[in-house]
Motif scaffolding. Structure first.
Motif, PDB file in Angstrom:
ATOM      1  N   GLU A 283      39.237 -27.179   7.389  1.00  0.00           N
ATOM      2  CA  GLU A 283      39.022 -27.686   6.030  1.00  0.00           C
ATOM      3  C   GLU A 283      38.372 -29.066   6.055  1.00  0.00           C
ATOM      4  N   VAL A 284      38.848 -29.941   6.945  1.00  0.00           N
ATOM      5  CA  VAL A 284      38.237 -31.263   7.060  1.00  0.00           C
ATOM      6  C   VAL A 284      36.776 -31.153   7.498  1.00  0.00           C
ATOM      7  N   CYS A 285      36.557 -30.237   8.487  1.00  0.00           N
ATOM      8  CA  CYS A 285      35.189 -30.039   8.967  1.00  0.00           C
ATOM      9  C   CYS A 285      34.304 -29.496   7.847  1.00  0.00           C
ATOM     10  N   GLN A 286      34.841 -28.576   7.051  1.00  0.00           N
ATOM     11  CA  GLN A 286      34.098 -28.032   5.918  1.00  0.00           C
ATOM     12  C   GLN A 286      33.728 -29.146   4.926  1.00  0.00           C
ATOM     13  N   ALA A 287      34.710 -30.012   4.628  1.00  0.00           N
ATOM     14  CA  ALA A 287      34.432 -31.119   3.703  1.00  0.00           C
ATOM     15  C   ALA A 287      33.358 -32.048   4.255  1.00  0.00           C
ATOM     16  N   GLU A 288      33.414 -32.327   5.569  1.00  0.00           N
ATOM     17  CA  GLU A 288      32.416 -33.202   6.170  1.00  0.00           C
ATOM     18  C   GLU A 288      31.031 -32.575   6.134  1.00  0.00           C
ATOM     19  N   VAL A 289      30.960 -31.257   6.410  1.00  0.00           N
ATOM     20  CA  VAL A 289      29.660 -30.582   6.361  1.00  0.00           C
ATOM     21  C   VAL A 289      29.109 -30.592   4.938  1.00  0.00           C
ATOM     22  N   MET A 290      29.971 -30.325   3.951  1.00  0.00           N
ATOM     23  CA  MET A 290      29.527 -30.365   2.565  1.00  0.00           C
ATOM     24  C   MET A 290      29.056 -31.767   2.183  1.00  0.00           C
ATOM     25  N   VAL A 369      26.492 -23.749  11.567  1.00  0.00           N
ATOM     26  CA  VAL A 369      27.887 -23.411  11.286  1.00  0.00           C
ATOM     27  C   VAL A 369      28.168 -21.958  11.629  1.00  0.00           C
ATOM     28  N   ASN A 370      27.238 -21.078  11.318  1.00  0.00           N
ATOM     29  CA  ASN A 370      27.443 -19.654  11.573  1.00  0.00           C
ATOM     30  C   ASN A 370      27.569 -19.384  13.065  1.00  0.00           C
ATOM     31  N   GLN A 371      26.732 -19.997  13.879  1.00  0.00           N
ATOM     32  CA  GLN A 371      26.827 -19.810  15.334  1.00  0.00           C
ATOM     33  C   GLN A 371      28.172 -20.305  15.865  1.00  0.00           C
ATOM     34  N   MET A 372      28.600 -21.456  15.374  1.00  0.00           N
ATOM     35  CA  MET A 372      29.882 -21.988  15.828  1.00  0.00           C
ATOM     36  C   MET A 372      31.051 -21.110  15.377  1.00  0.00           C
ATOM     37  N   MET A 373      31.004 -20.601  14.155  1.00  0.00           N
ATOM     38  CA  MET A 373      32.086 -19.747  13.654  1.00  0.00           C
ATOM     39  C   MET A 373      32.163 -18.434  14.426  1.00  0.00           C
TER      40      MET A 373
END
Length: 592
Positions: A283-290, A369-373
């Motif tokens: 979630e933190v990573c998602q917020a940082e990417v956004m 992000v997709n490659q990492m996920m």
């Protein structure tokens, strides 16, 4: 001195442990007497040797926290020696009066008594022994206090020896007399005072002389009762120890279950905490990417606004110049026109906007992000299997897992005789192998195993999925699996995946294990008679199944097999015929 009518018998001088006449007798604090070696052996190996924290009397079961100090009961020892000496005298010498070599008193008259039975003493000898006993009596002897000549325990031998033998129900009496308390022989109406060990029944003194019991092992019933009772007490103590040991085991199992539950709760808490942290991190990573995306948009907007202002300023300047030119074109004053024309005819200085644009300067975020996920999901998907493999190394029971549909992966496997140990016998079709009694005359090729009784198949695999089944029947020992083509085949072989061997083993009919360092012991609830081997070369997987029950036994995973692999077979030695059954490669059974 009035003599009692009863006679002393050999069972009153018998140790209840060895069932022989006392040798170096000692007395315990509870008053019972035993041979010194017997009671020491009983306490060393019987009670204390089983982990008990106390010492017991074999007869009355009285317990002593501290091991008693035992000293030889010299009075009882001398009386026992007198009894053995007098019992060994000729029959005519035992009827009349007797003068012991060490005794200086002469009886005025001989005491006549009835003929004695084997193992019993006539009254004349009894009187002699009572006198001897009175002379040798001392404090602490025979497990009793000092006695006076008028003490009933001194005059009555039946009472005197009760400190050595526990109370009993029947009193053995003279053959011509019997106690009313004794059960009667239904044939001779005499007391059942003897026991026939041969027929396991109580008999009277007349039955002893009959042809039915002549030559049988006959002992006094009271003595047999004491012996059996002492054995019963020992058996009771042994059963008590066995029960205590199993009760401790039950308690240990309960404690282990509680510890497992506590450990599982702790593991659950840690796992949930770890996943919660992972979710929070995502979630933190998602917020940082956004935020990065938003900042990129904001930067693009600021750049666009700056460019727009600059363009609008140029447009305004050009509009103003155009208006001036229009006004100049409509004037009739040629002096004014010619004066202003040179400045207006020169092209204005403007910016070249052809190469200017507003574009994102960042790499595509979604692709990264997709490659990492995808990589993270692949690693997470491996987690349950890694946990199961970790659990299997602790010999935990594996969950029953159905085998995949393997018909499409069935491989036609045949054995390669050129790799077989000299003792192995292979069928002409290459489908069966067993161990013979002696070496065969075969060439020593580099690919032949010369020490371990095993063989490899012709077929080798470096890619794809493959499956085959082997009939093991009731064999007690075997090895099945795969091996690399480049494995060492000479001399002593170290078997493990690190050395190119991946196989399942059975030893002694019950011990299943996957051979690695150290071996992984497996819990197999249903003994298989046919083993299925599945190999996925691309994933580095080898799995073993109970082919009939369709149950997974064990799976091993590696990154990839380093070399071409071949099916591997070992029927093991025949163990003098106990393991002589062959291994048979069977057609794969097709299931719906």
């Amino acid at each position: 001195m009035a003599l009692p009518a009863a006679c002393l018998s050999e069972d009153q001088f018998t140790c209840s442990i060895c069932l022989e006449v006392f040798k170096n007798p000692v007395s315990t604090p509870c008053g019972h007497s035993f041979c010194k070696p017997c009671i020491n052996s009983y306490w060393n190996g019987g009670e204390r040797g089983r982990g008990a924290k106390f010492y017991q009397c074999p007869l009355c079961k009285e317990s002593f926290r501290k091991r008693p100090e035992l000293h030889i009961n010299r009075t009882l020892k001398e009386i026992t020696e007198q009894f053995q000496l007098m019992a060994s005298l000729p029959a005519d010498a035992r009827v009349g009066g007797v003068e012991h070599p060490h005794h200086h008193h002469h009886h005025p008259q001989s005491v006549q008594s009835a003929p004695s039975r084997p193992g019993e003493m006539p009254e004349s000898l009894l009187a002699e022994m009572i006198t001897r006993f009175q002379q040798l009596a001392a404090p602490g002897m025979l497990g009793a206090t000092p006695s006076h000549p008028s003490d009933p325990q001194t005059l009555n031998p039946d009472v005197a020896f009760q400190t050595q033998n526990p109370p009993h129900r029947y009193n053995v009496s003279d053959p011509g007399e019997f106690s009313p308390s004794l059960p009667l022989c239904p044939v001779h109406l005499r007391g059942l005072e003897f026991f026939c060990r041969t027929d396991n029944t109580c008999i009277c003194c007349i039955c002893v002389e009959t042809a039915e019991h002549r030559g049988h092992a006959v002992v006094p019933a009271h003595r047999e009762w004491q012996i059996s009772k002492s054995h019963l007490g020992i058996a009771e103590v042994e059963l008590k120890d066995l029960i205590c040991e199993r009760q401790r085991k039950v308690e240990e199992i309960h404690i282990s279950v509680q510890e497992i539950k506590a450990a599982a709760e702790q593991e659950t808490h840690l796992v949930v905490s770890a996943f919660s942290k992972l979710i929070s991190s995502v979630e933190v990573c998602q917020a940082e990417v956004m935020e990065v995306i938003n900042m990129s948009v904001q930067a693009a907007e600021l750049r666009a606004q700056s460019l727009l202002r600059e363009v609008e300023e140029e447009i305004a300047a050009l509009q103003e110049r155009r208006t001036t030119l229009s006004q100049l074109a409509s004037t009739e004053d040629y002096v004014l026109f010619l004066k202003a024309f040179p400045a207006l005819s020169t092209p204005p200085q403007t910016k070249d906007w052809s190469s200017v644009s507003v574009r994102s300067q960042q790499t595509p975020v979604f692709k990264t992000v997709n490659q990492m996920m995808e990589g993270l999901q692949e690693e997470i998907s491996k987690l349950p299997e890694l946990c199961r493999r970790s659990s299997s190394t602790q010999s935990a029971p594996r969950p029953k897992t159905k085998a995949p549909r393997v018909e499409e992966y069935a491989a036609d496997i045949t054995l390669d005789p050129s790799t077989a140990h000299p003792r192995l016998l292979i069928s002409p079709d290459g489908k069966m192998v067993k161990c013979g009694e002696r070496h065969q005359l075969v060439s020593d090729k580099p690919q032949r195993f010369d020490r371990v009784v095993c063989v490899m198949a012709h077929q080798g695999f470096s890619s794809g999925r493959h499956y085959w089944e082997v009939e093991v029947g009731g064999k007690t020992d075997w090895d099945l699996g795969i091996a690399s083509r480049s494995v060492n085949r000479k001399g002593k072989i170290t078997v493990s995946p690190a050395h190119g061997y991946w196989f399942l083993s059975l030893r002694d009919g019950t011990d299943y294990a996957f051979r690695t360092e150290p071996s992984i012991n497996l819990m197999v609830n249903v003994r298989p008679s046919r083993i299925g081997v599945f190999v996925d070369c691309d994933k580095g997987q080898v799995s073993f199944y109970n082919a009939e029950a369709r149950i997974l036994i064990y799976s091993f995973y590696s990154d990839r097999f380093p070399d071409t692999i071949h099916p591997f077979f070992s029927p093991c030695t025949n163990k003098s015929g106990q393991n002589e059954a062959p291994l048979i490669i069977c057609p794969v059974s097709v299931t719906e």
